[in-house]
Design a protein around this motif. Structure first.
Motif, short mmCIF file in Angstrom:
data_model
loop_
_atom_site.label_atom_id
_atom_site.label_comp_id
_atom_site.label_asym_id
_atom_site.label_seq_id
_atom_site.Cartn_x
_atom_site.Cartn_y
_atom_site.Cartn_z
N ILE A 70 9.71 12.59 12.44
CA ILE A 70 9.85 12.07 11.07
C ILE A 70 10.19 10.58 11.11
O ILE A 70 9.85 9.82 10.21
CB ILE A 70 10.90 12.89 10.26
N GLY A 71 10.81 10.15 12.21
CA GLY A 71 11.11 8.72 12.39
C GLY A 71 9.87 7.88 12.64
O GLY A 71 9.91 6.65 12.51
N LYS A 72 8.75 8.54 12.96
CA LYS A 72 7.50 7.81 13.20
C LYS A 72 6.45 8.10 12.13
O LYS A 72 5.26 7.86 12.31
CB LYS A 72 6.92 8.21 14.57
N THR A 73 6.92 8.67 11.00
CA THR A 73 6.00 9.11 9.94
C THR A 73 6.04 8.18 8.73
O THR A 73 7.10 7.69 8.35
CB THR A 73 6.37 10.55 9.50
N VAL A 74 4.87 7.97 8.16
CA VAL A 74 4.73 7.27 6.87
C VAL A 74 4.26 8.29 5.85
O VAL A 74 3.35 9.07 6.12
CB VAL A 74 3.69 6.13 6.97
N ALA A 75 4.90 8.32 4.67
CA ALA A 75 4.49 9.24 3.60
C ALA A 75 3.64 8.50 2.58
O ALA A 75 4.03 7.42 2.11
CB ALA A 75 5.72 9.84 2.93
N ILE A 76 2.49 9.06 2.26
CA ILE A 76 1.60 8.47 1.25
C ILE A 76 1.41 9.46 0.11
O ILE A 76 1.15 10.65 0.35
CB ILE A 76 0.23 8.11 1.86
N VAL A 212 0.10 12.80 3.91
CA VAL A 212 -0.49 12.47 2.61
C VAL A 212 -0.42 13.69 1.69
O VAL A 212 -0.71 14.81 2.12
CB VAL A 212 -1.98 12.05 2.75
N SER A 213 -0.06 13.45 0.43
CA SER A 213 -0.02 14.54 -0.55
C SER A 213 -0.20 13.97 -1.94
O SER A 213 -0.17 12.76 -2.15
CB SER A 213 1.30 15.32 -0.44
N ASN A 214 -0.37 14.86 -2.92
CA ASN A 214 -0.56 14.45 -4.31
C ASN A 214 0.79 14.20 -4.99
O ASN A 214 1.74 14.95 -4.78
CB ASN A 214 -1.29 15.54 -5.10
N SER A 215 0.83 13.19 -5.85
CA SER A 215 2.10 12.89 -6.53
C SER A 215 2.47 13.96 -7.56
O SER A 215 3.63 14.04 -7.96
CB SER A 215 2.06 11.51 -7.19
N THR A 288 -6.26 28.56 0.92
CA THR A 288 -6.69 27.37 0.19
C THR A 288 -5.87 26.17 0.65
O THR A 288 -4.81 26.34 1.28
CB THR A 288 -6.56 27.58 -1.34
N SER A 289 -6.35 24.99 0.31
CA SER A 289 -5.67 23.77 0.74
C SER A 289 -4.57 23.38 -0.23
O SER A 289 -4.73 23.50 -1.45
CB SER A 289 -6.67 22.62 0.84
N THR A 290 -3.46 22.91 0.31
CA THR A 290 -2.39 22.35 -0.52
C THR A 290 -2.66 20.88 -0.83
O THR A 290 -1.98 20.28 -1.66
CB THR A 290 -1.05 22.41 0.24
N ASN A 291 -3.64 20.30 -0.13
CA ASN A 291 -3.87 18.85 -0.14
C ASN A 291 -2.68 18.09 0.45
O ASN A 291 -2.48 16.92 0.17
CB ASN A 291 -4.23 18.31 -1.53
N ASN A 292 -1.87 18.79 1.26
CA ASN A 292 -0.85 18.13 2.08
C ASN A 292 -1.45 18.02 3.47
O ASN A 292 -1.74 19.03 4.10
CB ASN A 292 0.43 18.97 2.19
N LEU A 293 -1.66 16.80 3.94
CA LEU A 293 -2.28 16.69 5.26
C LEU A 293 -1.57 15.67 6.14
O LEU A 293 -0.84 14.80 5.66
CB LEU A 293 -3.77 16.38 5.13
#
Length: 469
Positions: A70-76, A212-215, A288-293
């Protein structure tokens, strides 16, 4: 020059005039040529097989690995939507969810909490559209600690011309020139990131993973356990999946392509009419997809570099009237791609089954009613916890509740309590008083304006249907 090739030149000129990024123009040209050659993007049922996967509930993730990942992760967060299906004309993420907090407030607070807990940088970036940027940045202005040094808070989604179905030339709509343009679907996230120079920047700054995920999905917290699972897997790309429920019958699903064994994501718009029954079969296509990738920045950069910026996601051909509110307006094609479809591009891509608590999308006022009710609690970490045993099925009369303005008028003192409800169907114009409780399955019907009094209890836990009003 044929009329159709002329259409591409006109589209290119229009995009150049509007200052669209050159790689986005080349990406558009790639799909235009597919469209010109009759490509529909369809995925026949005969070419795919059902797919299975591991479950996060069964995975062991070392706490140190999770903290390091998580220290090397960027959230979009994808934040280009205007909420037009709910009658909104600004970013849907500005909608109030509860306690005076919007989607954006909760997203920002989730990120700030995780940073503190894991002593992580965890930058939050928003992919805004030209319509959502100003409102969004203004709303986030109060979170002074949110921006991270060296990275912007936003980057912009690209735009492309809508094309007349008759000859594939860019549509002209002087009544509202904005309607001549559309976003290229959320598959544009990779093109937009690269065009903004952000993939290289993130790598330079020591980041390795992107979530990446939906707002509009507040369940999509950048979870350290998932980050740890993804890091340990060594996969270049992964998507969180959930088991489909009856409400997902019309939605996309994962499958395995028989020709090469790759995982594919088939959307409804890519399904032939004769295959719609198979699409809706929840026993055959279970996920189905959560659109969290999740994706590995190094793998994404290498793939984009190798393909000169054009990832080559499957085409989605979306046909609509140029003015969505006017069915008689000229018919246009919108060229779109889905970001989850990148799963078929990467060798060794993975799927993981997650709980439904990571998939709480709000597409309609029906979804909003459930989110605002007591079905969920928001904790000190600003994560949503489902406290109800079941998510109730809500179906509000679209003649009275479709827009957010109509919806708010009919729940002036707050939403009903739904945590003990299995279904609420409302037919007609009902206004709800404060503290109404819904038990079991309830259906309200009536002509003319009706009112449910404050404190009323509708239905009973064992009732199949019916209500006291």
């Amino acid at each position: 020059m044929s009329g159709r090739s002329g259409g591409l030149e006109k589209a290119r000129a229009k995009m150049l005039d509007a200052g669209v990024d050159p790689v986005a123009i080349e990406t558009f040209a790639h799909y235009y040529r597919l469209l010109e050659h009759g490509e529909t993007g369809m995925i026949p049922e005969s070419t795919i097989a059902p797919v299975d996967m591991e479950s996060l509930a069964d995975v062991e993730v070392d706490a140190d690995v999770a903290a390091d990942a998580i220290g090397k992760t960027v959230a979009i967060k994808l934040n280009g939507g205007l909420g037009t299906s709910m009658g909104m004309e600004r970013a849907k993420s500005l909608l109030c969810v509860r306690r005076g907090l919007s989607f954006l407030d909760i997203i920002a607070r989730q990120a700030l909490h995780l940073r503190q807990k894991y002593d992580a940088r965890l930058p939050l970036l928003l992919m805004n559209s030209f319509r959502t940027s100003a409102d969004t940045l203004h709303a986030l202005g109060r979170y002074e600690d949110l921006p991270v040094d060296g990275l912007p808070l936003e980057f912009l989604q690209n735009k492309e011309p809508k094309l007349l179905t008759s000859d594939l030339t860019p549509v002209s709509w002087p009544k509202d020139p904005d309607l001549e343009w559309c976003p290229p679907g959320h598959g544009d996230v990779y093109t937009a990131l690269r065009g903004a120079g952000l993939i290289a920047t993130m790598i330079e700054q020591g980041y390795r993973y992107v979530f990446v995920s939906n707002s509009d999905n507040l369940g999509a917290v950048p979870d350290p356990r998932l980050a740890g699972w993804f890091a340990a897997s060594g996969a270049p790309f992964a998507i969180e999946a959930v088991r489909r429920t009856p409400s997902d019958r019309k939605g996309g699903h994962f499958a395995q392509r028989k020709a090469d064994g790759r995982i594919v994501l088939r959307e409804t718009a890519q399904t032939l009419p004769e295959d719609l029954e198979a699409l809706a079969d929840l026993d055959r296509h279970r996920f189905t997809s959560t659109n969290n990738l999740w994706f590995d920045l190094h793998a994404m950069k290498a793939m984009l570099d190798d393909r000169e910026g054009i990832l080559g996601l499957p085409l989605i051909r979306n046909v609509k009237p140029v003015d969505p509110t006017d069915p008689a307006s000229p018919e246009v094609v919108q060229i779109e791609t889905a970001m989850g479809a990148a799963i078929e591009i990467f060798d060794g891509a993975r799927l993981i089954e997650v709980g439904r608590d990571r998939f709480i999308p709000v597409k309609t006022t029906n979804d909003l009613l459930v989110l605002r009710s007591d079905v969920y609690e928001i904790g000190a970490d600003f994560a949503l916890t489902q406290v109800a045993t079941d998510i109730p099925y809500v179906d509000l009369d679209s003649g009275y509740y479709r827009t957010i303005h109509e919806f708010d008028q009919r729940f002036p003192d707050g939403e009903p309590l739904l945590s003990q409800s299995t279904a609420l169907r409302v037919r007609g114009d009902w206004t709800f008083g404060r503290g109404v409780r819904v038990l079991g399955e309830v259906e309200l019907e009536g002509r003319g304006p009706q009112r449910v009094p404050a404190g009323e209890v509708l239905g009973s836990p064992s009732a199949d249907q019916g209500a006291d009003d």
